[in-house]
Design a protein around this motif. Sequence first.
Motif, PDB file in Angstrom:
ATOM      1  N   HIS A 113      37.210  28.686  40.539  1.00  0.00           N
ATOM      2  CA  HIS A 113      36.217  29.366  39.714  1.00  0.00           C
ATOM      3  C   HIS A 113      34.837  29.382  40.351  1.00  0.00           C
ATOM      4  O   HIS A 113      33.927  29.995  39.809  1.00  0.00           O
ATOM      5  N   GLU A 150      33.678  35.685  34.525  1.00  0.00           N
ATOM      6  CA  GLU A 150      34.449  36.916  34.337  1.00  0.00           C
ATOM      7  C   GLU A 150      34.321  37.765  35.588  1.00  0.00           C
ATOM      8  O   GLU A 150      33.272  37.815  36.215  1.00  0.00           O
ATOM      9  N   GLY A 151      35.412  38.437  35.947  1.00  0.00           N
ATOM     10  CA  GLY A 151      35.370  39.384  37.054  1.00  0.00           C
ATOM     11  C   GLY A 151      35.480  38.766  38.432  1.00  0.00           C
ATOM     12  O   GLY A 151      34.870  39.278  39.376  1.00  0.00           O
ATOM     13  N   SER A 152      36.275  37.712  38.567  1.00  0.00           N
ATOM     14  CA  SER A 152      36.374  37.070  39.887  1.00  0.00           C
ATOM     15  C   SER A 152      36.870  38.036  40.956  1.00  0.00           C
ATOM     16  O   SER A 152      36.451  37.967  42.102  1.00  0.00           O
ATOM     17  N   THR A 160      30.463  38.268  35.550  1.00  0.00           N
ATOM     18  CA  THR A 160      29.542  37.340  34.879  1.00  0.00           C
ATOM     19  C   THR A 160      29.643  36.007  35.592  1.00  0.00           C
ATOM     20  O   THR A 160      30.752  35.492  35.802  1.00  0.00           O
TER      21      THR A 160
END
Length: 99
Positions: A78, A53-55, A92
Amino acid sequence: MTLKKLTILPTGTEILLPAGSPLTEVEYETPQRLIPFGCRSGSCGACVIEVLEGSGSLGEPDHDELDFLEDLGRTGGHHRLACQCRLRGDATVRVADDI
C-alpha cells in the motif's frame, strides 16, 4: 489533454494533473508542501505515501522501489515513493508520516 485527479489526505486537497504526470508536479500546483519531496530519485524516503484508492493509477513499482520500501518497513503493497509515481488515473493518497 486528459486530466486526472489526485486527492491528498489528510487535507483532502484535490489536484488535477495531465495523465502521465509525475507526482513531483504537485509541488508546482499549490503553495502548500503536501508531499515532502527530497531527492526525487527514490533514495531518501521523504515522500513515502500510502495509496488508499487507485493504486493501479500510479504505475507499477520497480524492484528497487520495492526493496527500498521494505528497508523502510513499509511492506504490504500500500506504500509507494511518490517521486517514482506517474498519475495515469484518479488516486487518493496520504503522506505516510501523517498516519
